[in-house]
Design a protein around this motif. Sequence first.
Motif, PDB file in Angstrom:
ATOM      1  N   GLY A   5     127.071 116.570 -47.279  1.00  0.00           N
ATOM      2  CA  GLY A   5     127.195 116.746 -45.837  1.00  0.00           C
ATOM      3  C   GLY A   5     126.644 115.553 -45.082  1.00  0.00           C
ATOM      4  N   ALA A   6     125.550 114.964 -45.586  1.00  0.00           N
ATOM      5  CA  ALA A   6     124.982 113.769 -44.959  1.00  0.00           C
ATOM      6  C   ALA A   6     125.968 112.610 -45.024  1.00  0.00           C
ATOM      7  N   LEU A   7     126.701 112.515 -46.136  1.00  0.00           N
ATOM      8  CA  LEU A   7     127.707 111.455 -46.274  1.00  0.00           C
ATOM      9  C   LEU A   7     128.828 111.631 -45.263  1.00  0.00           C
ATOM     10  N   VAL A   8     129.357 112.847 -45.172  1.00  0.00           N
ATOM     11  CA  VAL A   8     130.441 113.121 -44.218  1.00  0.00           C
ATOM     12  C   VAL A   8     129.950 112.954 -42.788  1.00  0.00           C
ATOM     13  N   GLY A   9     128.752 113.456 -42.508  1.00  0.00           N
ATOM     14  CA  GLY A   9     128.187 113.324 -41.168  1.00  0.00           C
ATOM     15  C   GLY A   9     127.986 111.871 -40.778  1.00  0.00           C
ATOM     16  N   ALA A  10     127.529 111.054 -41.722  1.00  0.00           N
ATOM     17  CA  ALA A  10     127.338 109.626 -41.450  1.00  0.00           C
ATOM     18  C   ALA A  10     128.663 108.936 -41.150  1.00  0.00           C
ATOM     19  N   LEU A  11     129.706 109.299 -41.907  1.00  0.00           N
ATOM     20  CA  LEU A  11     131.024 108.703 -41.653  1.00  0.00           C
ATOM     21  C   LEU A  11     131.562 109.108 -40.281  1.00  0.00           C
ATOM     22  N   ILE A  12     131.397 110.373 -39.930  1.00  0.00           N
ATOM     23  CA  ILE A  12     131.878 110.849 -38.623  1.00  0.00           C
ATOM     24  C   ILE A  12     131.147 110.119 -37.500  1.00  0.00           C
ATOM     25  N   VAL A  13     129.823 110.058 -37.599  1.00  0.00           N
ATOM     26  CA  VAL A  13     129.028 109.398 -36.556  1.00  0.00           C
ATOM     27  C   VAL A  13     129.328 107.903 -36.519  1.00  0.00           C
ATOM     28  N   GLY A  14     129.423 107.276 -37.699  1.00  0.00           N
ATOM     29  CA  GLY A  14     129.682 105.837 -37.745  1.00  0.00           C
ATOM     30  C   GLY A  14     131.013 105.458 -37.139  1.00  0.00           C
ATOM     31  N   LEU A  15     132.061 106.175 -37.489  1.00  0.00           N
ATOM     32  CA  LEU A  15     133.387 105.861 -36.951  1.00  0.00           C
ATOM     33  C   LEU A  15     133.491 106.197 -35.466  1.00  0.00           C
ATOM     34  N   ALA A  16     132.873 107.312 -35.052  1.00  0.00           N
ATOM     35  CA  ALA A  16     132.888 107.673 -33.622  1.00  0.00           C
ATOM     36  C   ALA A  16     132.163 106.624 -32.797  1.00  0.00           C
ATOM     37  N   ARG A  17     131.018 106.164 -33.278  1.00  0.00           N
ATOM     38  CA  ARG A  17     130.271 105.142 -32.539  1.00  0.00           C
ATOM     39  C   ARG A  17     131.034 103.826 -32.491  1.00  0.00           C
ATOM     40  N   ALA A  18     131.626 103.432 -33.628  1.00  0.00           N
ATOM     41  CA  ALA A  18     132.372 102.170 -33.661  1.00  0.00           C
ATOM     42  C   ALA A  18     133.555 102.216 -32.699  1.00  0.00           C
ATOM     43  N   ALA A  19     134.264 103.356 -32.653  1.00  0.00           N
ATOM     44  CA  ALA A  19     135.396 103.487 -31.733  1.00  0.00           C
ATOM     45  C   ALA A  19     134.920 103.384 -30.283  1.00  0.00           C
ATOM     46  N   ALA A  20     133.770 103.999 -29.990  1.00  0.00           N
ATOM     47  CA  ALA A  20     133.241 103.939 -28.629  1.00  0.00           C
ATOM     48  C   ALA A  20     132.823 102.512 -28.269  1.00  0.00           C
ATOM     49  N   VAL A  21     132.184 101.811 -29.199  1.00  0.00           N
ATOM     50  CA  VAL A  21     131.729 100.442 -28.933  1.00  0.00           C
ATOM     51  C   VAL A  21     132.904  99.526 -28.623  1.00  0.00           C
ATOM     52  N   HIS A  22     134.000  99.684 -29.359  1.00  0.00           N
ATOM     53  CA  HIS A  22     135.150  98.800 -29.182  1.00  0.00           C
ATOM     54  C   HIS A  22     136.050  99.219 -28.024  1.00  0.00           C
ATOM     55  N   LEU A  23     136.105 100.516 -27.746  1.00  0.00           N
ATOM     56  CA  LEU A  23     137.039 101.001 -26.730  1.00  0.00           C
ATOM     57  C   LEU A  23     136.361 101.360 -25.417  1.00  0.00           C
ATOM     58  N   TYR A  24     135.229 102.089 -25.489  1.00  0.00           N
ATOM     59  CA  TYR A  24     134.514 102.523 -24.283  1.00  0.00           C
ATOM     60  C   TYR A  24     133.015 102.324 -24.506  1.00  0.00           C
ATOM     61  N   PRO A  25     132.515 101.098 -24.377  1.00  0.00           N
ATOM     62  CA  PRO A  25     131.103 100.804 -24.686  1.00  0.00           C
ATOM     63  C   PRO A  25     130.102 101.631 -23.887  1.00  0.00           C
TER      64      PRO A  25
END
Length: 298
Positions: A247-267
Motif C-alpha cells: 500500500g505504501a508503494l501504491v500510495g507513493a506512486l499516486i502522490v508522486g504522479l499527482a504532485r508531478a502533474a500539478a507542478v508541470h500543469l498547475y504549480p
Amino acid sequence: MTQLLAIIIDGVVYASWLFIIAAGLTLIYGVMRILNMAHGSFYAIGAYAGAGMVGWYFSTGSVPWLSFAVLIGAALIAGLFIGLLIERGLLRFMYGRNEVVMILVTYAILLILEDAIKLIWGVEPYFAYQPYSLLGRTKLAGLSFANYDFMLIVVSTLIGLALWYGLNRTRNGKLLRVVIHDREIAQALGINVSRIFTITFLIGAGLGALAGALTAPGLSVVPGIGIEVIVLAFAVVVIGGLGSVSGALVGALIVGLARAAAVHLYPEVELFVIYAVMGLVLAIRPQGLFAVASARKI
C-alpha cells in the motif's frame, strides 16, 4: 509527449523517495501498532549525518566514488544507533499502551530530536551536492535528467523487493507476520515478540535515515526537514493503508504522479493536490487502499 514524459519521470522519482520513507513508517505501525511521529527525525538525522560526512570526505581529497558508501554508511549508523537508543531506552516500556498515548510519546521524541539536531549540527544549511553530480545526466526526448535520480528509482525498487522477499519468503518474515496478525498468540507460541519489535523498529529507523541520506545530495539540509517529510509520509501510508508495504508503494506512486502533474500543469496547487488525493481515497475507502485486516477478538 515531452511534458507527459517529464511528469512520469519526475513523478516516479518523487515516489521512489517517498516509498523509502513511508515503507519504514508503515512497517513499524503494522508490527508494533505505533504511529511513529519521530520517523521524520530519523530522516533528518540520516540527511545531516550523510551530508556532514560527505562534506568532510571531499575535503580530504579522497576517491570521489567512495562518497556514496560514506553517505549511506554514516546515515545508517546514525539512524540505527538512535533507533536502538529510543526503542530499548523508552518505547519498550510503553508497549501495550493506547495508540493515542504512543502518538504523544513519539511526538515528544520528535520535538527532542529536532532540538538535538540543532545542538549537534547547528542551524546553518548543509550541502552534499558532489554525489549528485558524479553520475552525470541523460537526455531523453530533448529533456535532461540527472542519473542520480534514476539511481534512486533503482534503490527504491531493490528495497521494495527485499521487503517483499523478507516478509514472504523467509522464516523471520513469517514469524513477523504471525506477530502482525496476533501478538498474544505469537507470545503463546514462544515467539520472542520483544526481539521482533526491536528488529522492526531498527529496520524502520534505518529506512528513514537511508531516505534522508539519498535525498541530501539533491537539496539543502536545513532544520525542520523532518517535520515536512513526516506529513508527506503520513499522507502516503494513509492512502495505501496503515501497515501495508504494498500500500505504501501504491500510495507513493499516486502522490508522486499527482504532485508531478500539478507542478508541470498547475504549480499553484502543488501542495493542495496531495491532500485532495488523500481525501478522495479516504472518502471512497476510509481504511486505505490496501489496509491490513485486523483479527477480531471474541
